[in-house]
Structures are given as C-alpha cells and as structure tokens.
Design an enzyme around this catalytic site. Structure first.
Site, short mmCIF file in Angstrom:
data_model
loop_
_atom_site.label_atom_id
_atom_site.label_comp_id
_atom_site.label_asym_id
_atom_site.label_seq_id
_atom_site.Cartn_x
_atom_site.Cartn_y
_atom_site.Cartn_z
N TRP A 74 41.90 36.86 45.13
CA TRP A 74 42.07 37.78 44.01
C TRP A 74 42.40 37.02 42.73
O TRP A 74 41.99 37.43 41.63
CB TRP A 74 43.19 38.78 44.32
CG TRP A 74 43.56 39.70 43.19
CD1 TRP A 74 42.98 40.90 42.89
CD2 TRP A 74 44.58 39.51 42.20
NE1 TRP A 74 43.59 41.46 41.79
CE2 TRP A 74 44.57 40.63 41.34
CE3 TRP A 74 45.51 38.49 41.96
CZ2 TRP A 74 45.45 40.76 40.27
CZ3 TRP A 74 46.39 38.62 40.89
CH2 TRP A 74 46.35 39.74 40.06
N HIS A 75 43.13 35.91 42.87
CA HIS A 75 43.55 35.17 41.68
C HIS A 75 42.39 34.46 40.99
O HIS A 75 42.49 34.14 39.80
CB HIS A 75 44.63 34.14 42.05
CG HIS A 75 45.97 34.74 42.27
ND1 HIS A 75 46.35 35.34 43.45
CD2 HIS A 75 47.04 34.86 41.44
CE1 HIS A 75 47.59 35.78 43.35
NE2 HIS A 75 48.03 35.51 42.14
N GLY A 76 41.33 34.17 41.70
CA GLY A 76 40.21 33.52 41.04
C GLY A 76 39.20 32.96 42.00
O GLY A 76 39.47 32.78 43.19
N PHE A 81 43.16 36.06 35.42
CA PHE A 81 43.05 36.76 36.69
C PHE A 81 42.75 38.24 36.49
O PHE A 81 42.54 38.94 37.45
CB PHE A 81 44.34 36.60 37.50
CG PHE A 81 44.75 35.16 37.69
CD1 PHE A 81 43.80 34.19 37.95
CD2 PHE A 81 46.09 34.77 37.56
CE1 PHE A 81 44.16 32.87 38.12
CE2 PHE A 81 46.46 33.45 37.74
CZ PHE A 81 45.50 32.51 38.01
#
Length: 494
Positions: free
Chosen positions: A338-340, A494
């Site tokens: 999800w962060h990248g 993000f």
C-alpha cells in the site's frame, strides 16, 4: 498596487509548489476559510458547501485537475452504496460490492502500480514496454480506502448510506485529512455533519495544542534533522562510517514519525476547531514494548483498516494458529505494498508481518503458561521490550527509506564492519544542533500523557484574543527557524 498576474499565478496549481499545511499560502487559505465557515456556521447546508468548496480547491492546489478523481469517486460510491443497500437480492448486492472494489482498487492500481508491473514484465520477458510515468494523485491511497470501507460497511448493514450527495462528497474531500489521512470511517464522521457547530474550551485547547505541536514536529524536528543530517546519510551510505549511519537511522525514525504524526496532528486540530473529532492516528509508538503494541500505536487508522477489511475477512484467528500467522504476514505484506510500488516496501511489510506472527506465538505461550511477572523483573522486561521493539522498527526503516536494496545493505554493512566509534566527538562537533534536536524529539516523544493534558487545559483557559496572539507568535517563530526550501511530507507519495 496588487500585481494581478502574480495573484492569479498564486491561486493556480503549481506542480513545483504544492500547498502544504506549513506553507504561507495555507495560512491565508485557512484564515479565509474560517471567515467564510463562521459566517454560515448556523446552517448545516452552508457549512457543508463552504467546507466542500474549500476542500476541493485545496486539493486542486495540491495536485491540479486530479481533484476530479475525488468527485468521480464520490459520485460512483455514493450511488453504488445506495444501490447495494436498497437491493433485496443478495447475489446482486455482492456483485455490486465486487464492482465497487474493482473500480476503487483498479483506479489505485492504475496510477500507483502500473509502472511497477511493467518493470516486472520487462525483467521477466526481456520486453521493452514503455513505462507510463503517471503522476500519482496525492491522497489517492487514503480516499480509496475510505470509499472501500464505506461501501463494505453498507454491504454489511453496519451503516445506512447517506441520502445527500453533498454530505458524502464533504466526507471524502474533507481537506484536513484528504492528502495524508488519517483514514476516517464514514460511520465516525458523517453523523457529525448534522450536529450544531459549537466550540468549548476543550476543543479550543486541544485544537491549538495539536496544531502547534504538529507544526513543531514537522518543521522544527523532522525537517531540520532530515535536511541537515539524515538525507546525507541515505543519499550514499557507503560514504559514511557505521556510527554516522546508525545515528542517521535513529534520526530517520524521528523524521518519519514527526513528519507523519505532525501532519496528522494538524489535521486533527483543524478538524477540532471546525467542529469535527477525528480519531488519533498515533499514540507514542516508540514507547511500545512489542511489535504488536507498536502497530496499535503507529498509523492507527491504517492498521485498524487492514485488520477490519483484510485480516478478519481472510479468516483472522478463526481458522487455526497456522492460518492466523499466514493471515498476519499476508496482511502486512499488502500493507507494505500500500505504501508504494517498490520491493523495498514489500520487504518492509514482510518483516513486520513475520515479526507480528512470532510475537503472536509469544503472546499465546504467555497466556498458556499463566506466569505473572511482577516487580523489578516486569520493569526490566518492559524496558528491554521497548529497546528491542524500537531497534527492530529502526532496522525495518532502513529498507523503507533506502532508494534500493543495495543502499539498504550498504548502510547495514557500514554499521557492522566500519563502525569507527572514535569519531564520536568530531561528529558531535559537526552536528551539535542536529543531535540536540534529536534528543529533544525523543524526550517529547516519551513525555507522559498527563503532561500533554495539562498543556491542553492551560491553552483551553486562554481567551480567544490570547489564543490568536499565541498562534501568530508561534507562526512567526516558525518562519524564523524553518528552511527556505519546504520539505515535501513523506506520506505525500503514498
């Protein structure tokens, strides 16, 4: 005389200068917003329209015409949720929910992960597919998760869908949390929209404390430490000794916490001043004595979202211990992703997922053994747990921050094989101010909660004129110490 061209230029989106909570433009924006908001405070409809218009403009200033994605997302999920709720056929309900999930995840995937998977395909097939180099819309991960939680909650019949589209657009575009969270649930926020706008001393004191504290964390601690020390270490760890690298990692632990929690605090404070209470996103996470406790204190809105909409639907702890550990690891892998779009984030999430599974084994063993540890032994274990958890989190931050696996392992190599403790005094003399700001940051982080409550109560007793004077003086002070080049918040990406 007013320079019209310059004024218009300031009002238009500039990709090189996105609006930030700590920018001069935002203070003018917020002052005008408050004036208009207070002018219509007696009307629920007026408050919704003013807040929504200013929120959409704020988002436009942050990422241009991608503001249209927020409006489009609101239109789609507002209508789909109502369709889901009013449809009696269960299979149709489920199909509509799946359609909503595919649309939301698909939009997020397209902007955030397309180039990542194009790279994987090219590596596996020696292909030459050109990356799209899409500009990531700011805040898309946050409002996508809010949309998903809303439609899922409606499907589960945990909430009723809103009848007024503007209420939903207001919820989704609410500017204090739009770009960097927290991830707010509709069930927590939407009921507050219809409540009369009233402020008491507690709201004023808490809001001021959160705004001032957030600005201090972001500008005085995070930006200063990063721009004057941490960025040099992570740019090329091989050029620095192991001691410098280790202190750089400790510094980054403060940087990312003060950067993200500072922005979250400002969002909570602004919301509080405008009559809305948003759940806190951080709770002194480095005070945690286990990795399980850390994830109850760090990015609370994300970890609770992953728990309720991913971990539990996967089976949680209902399908045996082995499956529970797999679910924990998988949830954190997805949380890392999800962060990248980076293998570093996936590896970071995988390490945390593995640690959570191991910690769950420890917790289960303690429950079965029923051994109560008290007295000085409990205190020693508590301190030891805090130190161990903090250093594990810091080790994981290396992979989170490093530009590549090579840089991450290079930093670790320097710490293990080229520590050079003898340069300590030279290092201290070169970065005296940085080290003392780091000490200040950790002292404030470990400050007891009752001290914070005392400050909030004092601020709440100050008259409105005094509150304004304090805010003006504090902003002036920040203007004297902040760098000429504002640092883009870490979680913008993000």
């Amino acid at each position: 005389m007013i320079n019209t061209d310059k004024l218009i230029s300031e009002l238009l989106y500039n990709p090189a200068d996105p609006v930030l909570f700590n920018s001069a433009f935002f203070f003018y924006f917020f002052a005008l917003f408050l004036f208009c908001y207070l002018a219509v405070n007696g009307s629920k409809t007026g408050r919704v329209w003013v807040y929504t218009i200013f929120s959409l403009y704020f988002f436009y200033k942050a990422c241009g015409f991608y503001v249209g994605l927020v409006v489009l997302s609101a239109i789609v999920d507002f209508n789909l949720s109502r369709w889901i709720y009013h449809t009696p056929n269960k299979s149709v309900k489920k199909s509509l929910l799946i359609f909503s999930i595919i649309l939301n995840i698909g939009l997020l995937f397209y902007f955030k992960y397309t180039d990542f998977f194009i790279g994987i395909v090219n590596d596996l097939t020696a292909g030459h597919i050109r990356p799209l180099h899409l500009l990531l819309p700011i805040g898309i991960s946050f409002y996508t998760f809010e949309n998903l939680s809303y439609t899922i909650d409606v499907y589960r019949k945990e909430i009723k869908p809103v009848d007024n589209f503007m209420d939903y657009l207001f919820f989704l575009s609410f500017f204090p949390k739009l770009m960097m969270g927290p991830i707010v649930r509709a069930a927590d926020f939407i009921p507050q929209i219809s409540m009369p706008y009233r402020l008491n001393a507690d709201d004023i004191g808490k809001g001021m404390y959160l705004i001032i504290g957030g600005l201090f964390k972001k500008i005085v601690i995070s930006d200063f430490i990063y721009q004057n020390f941490v960025q040099y270490i992570f740019d090329d760890p091989s050029k620095h000794t192991g001691l410098e690298c280790l202190i750089g990692v400790y510094g980054y632990a403060l940087v990312i916490y003060c950067d993200f929690s500072g922005y979250s605090d400002m969002a909570l404070g602004i919301a509080r001043w405008t009559g809305f209470k948003i759940p806190p996103n951080f709770d002194s996470p480095y005070q945690s004595s286990s990795i399980t406790e850390f994830w109850r204190r760090w990015h609370i809105s994300l970890s609770s979202w992953l728990r309720d909409y991913l971990y539990i639907p996967l089976g949680g702890n209902r399908k045996g211990k082995g499956r529970q550990y797999v679910n924990l690891a998988l949830t954190m892998l997805i949380g890392g992703f999800w962060h990248g779009a980076s293998w570093n984030f996936i590896f970071w999430g995988g390490m945390h997922g593995t640690a959570l599974a191991i910690d769950k084994v420890r917790i289960d063993w303690l429950k079965k053994s029923k051994k109560a540890i008290t007295g000085w032994k409990a205190s020693v274990l508590k301190v030891g747990g805090v130190l161990l958890t903090f250093h594990f989190v810091c080790f994981c931050w290396i992979f989170f921050k490093a530009a590549s696996f090579h840089d991450a392992w290079s930093l670790i190599h320097q710490v293990v094989y080229d520590f050079q403790p003898g340069i300590w005094l030279e290092l201290y003399n070169g970065y005296t101010a940085v080290f003392w700001v780091m000490v200040l940051g950790f002292v404030l982080h470990f400050m007891p909660a009752k001290a914070e409550f005392s400050v909030e109560r004092i601020l709440g007793r100050i008259p409105v004129a005094g509150s304004v004077a304090i805010m003006v003086a504090f902003i002036w002070l920040l203007a004297q110490v902040k760098s000429t080049q504002p640092m883009i918040p870490i979680y913008f990406q993000f």
